[in-house]
Enzyme design. Structure first.
Site, PDB file in Angstrom:
ATOM      1  N   ASP A  67       0.854  -1.189   0.000  1.00 11.72           N
ATOM      2  CA  ASP A  67       0.000   0.000   0.000  1.00 11.72           C
ATOM      3  C   ASP A  67       0.887   1.234   0.000  1.00 11.72           C
ATOM      4  O   ASP A  67       2.092   1.138   0.195  1.00 11.72           O
ATOM      5  CB  ASP A  67      -1.013  -0.029   1.160  1.00 11.72           C
ATOM      6  CG  ASP A  67      -0.385   0.174   2.528  1.00 11.72           C
ATOM      7  OD1 ASP A  67       0.812  -0.173   2.688  1.00 11.72           O
ATOM      8  OD2 ASP A  67      -1.077   0.641   3.437  1.00 11.72           O
ATOM      9  N   PHE A  80       6.774   2.031  -4.374  1.00 13.16           N
ATOM     10  CA  PHE A  80       8.183   2.268  -4.018  1.00 13.16           C
ATOM     11  C   PHE A  80       8.687   3.675  -4.340  1.00 13.16           C
ATOM     12  O   PHE A  80       9.741   4.077  -3.875  1.00 13.16           O
ATOM     13  CB  PHE A  80       9.119   1.230  -4.661  1.00 13.16           C
ATOM     14  CG  PHE A  80       8.925  -0.164  -4.155  1.00 13.16           C
ATOM     15  CD1 PHE A  80       9.377  -0.530  -2.892  1.00 13.16           C
ATOM     16  CD2 PHE A  80       8.263  -1.122  -4.922  1.00 13.16           C
ATOM     17  CE1 PHE A  80       9.185  -1.817  -2.411  1.00 13.16           C
ATOM     18  CE2 PHE A  80       8.064  -2.417  -4.447  1.00 13.16           C
ATOM     19  CZ  PHE A  80       8.538  -2.762  -3.185  1.00 13.16           C
ATOM     20  N   HIS A 189      11.196  -9.350   0.062  1.00  6.31           N
ATOM     21  CA  HIS A 189      10.943  -7.910  -0.026  1.00  6.31           C
ATOM     22  C   HIS A 189      12.243  -7.143   0.232  1.00  6.31           C
ATOM     23  O   HIS A 189      13.082  -7.575   1.027  1.00  6.31           O
ATOM     24  CB  HIS A 189       9.893  -7.526   1.020  1.00  6.31           C
ATOM     25  CG  HIS A 189       9.294  -6.181   0.790  1.00  6.31           C
ATOM     26  ND1 HIS A 189       9.900  -5.022   1.241  1.00  6.31           N
ATOM     27  CD2 HIS A 189       8.163  -5.797   0.150  1.00  6.31           C
ATOM     28  CE1 HIS A 189       9.158  -3.986   0.882  1.00  6.31           C
ATOM     29  NE2 HIS A 189       8.100  -4.423   0.221  1.00  6.31           N
TER      30      HIS A 189
END
Length: 224
Positions: A67, A80, A189
């Site tokens: 999000d 990002f 991630h």
């Protein structure tokens, strides 16, 4: 009532069935209520920047985020990415380090990733809005269904596309991807908590370009 940004005409056509579904009507009501009663990011006129900067026919690669950033001035509709003049967030710092290691790219001074989007990298968060200073606050509004529909439309494209799935939430989208023409790349991630587990060294940027070139597609210039 708050008006969200218009959606690019190609995406409008591709997603037209979604706009009439009950979940989408409910989603729009919840989002409008949130903008009227809270500070919400990104600004309403930037919610669909990922779609508007990367029309469906231009998509070469997809990066899936979670999000939006939830601090003032950060989010502008691309996962990002932050606007020029905003401190580069830790996950993006780590992405830049991998880019430098993988392709020799020099590390940029800002975190503005529009150049990638304009070259065909769909920078899609799975949830498109968030309350200020409250991560995941719009989770469950219905954005997930809408962005799943976007991912399905990209999956249906009859040409090679690369999907970069970083972290568990992005990797859950793998079940939507069944087109053998596409390349699916998975890694942890890039956040400081998990970057050491295999994001650094994944070489996703060179692998993306190698795949595009092999299929006669112009590679991405990742240097910002």
């Amino acid at each position: 009532m708050i008006e969200l940004q218009e959606i690019d005409s190609q995406w409008q056509e591709a997603l037209k069935e979604e706009f009439h579904k009950d979940y989408f009507q409910s989603l729009m009501e919840k989002v409008a209520d949130a903008y009227e009663n809270n500070q919400v990011f990104p600004p309403a006129n930037e919610v669909y920047n990922a779609l508007n900067l990367t029309p469906l026919s231009d998509v070469k690669a997809v990066i899936i985020g979670q999000d939006p950033y939830h601090d003032v001035g950060q989010a502008h509709g691309l996962c990002f990415s932050v606007k020029p003049g905003v401190k580069v967030p830790p996950s993006l710092v780590n992405i830049y380090k991998e880019l430098q290691d993988d392709l020799g790219c020099s590390i940029p001074e800002d975190g503005y990733l529009v150049k990638w989007a304009e070259q065909g990298v769909l920078m899609l968060n799975t949830v498109l809005t968030v309350n200020a200073h409250d991560a995941n606050s719009h989770k469950g509004f219905g954005w997930e269904k809408f962005t799943d529909a976007i991912i399905r439309k990209v999956n249906e494209q009859d040409r090679p596309i690369v999907f970069l799935l970083w972290g568990a939430p992005a990797q859950k989208k793998k079940k939507l991807l069944n087109n053998p023409k596409h390349l699916i790349l998975e890694a942890p991630h890039p956040s400081p908590l998990s970057v050491y587990r295999g994001f650094w060294g994944c070489k996703h940027f060179s692998k993306t370009n190698d795949f595009l070139v092999k299929n006669g597609i112009e590679p991405i210039d990742w240097q910002l």
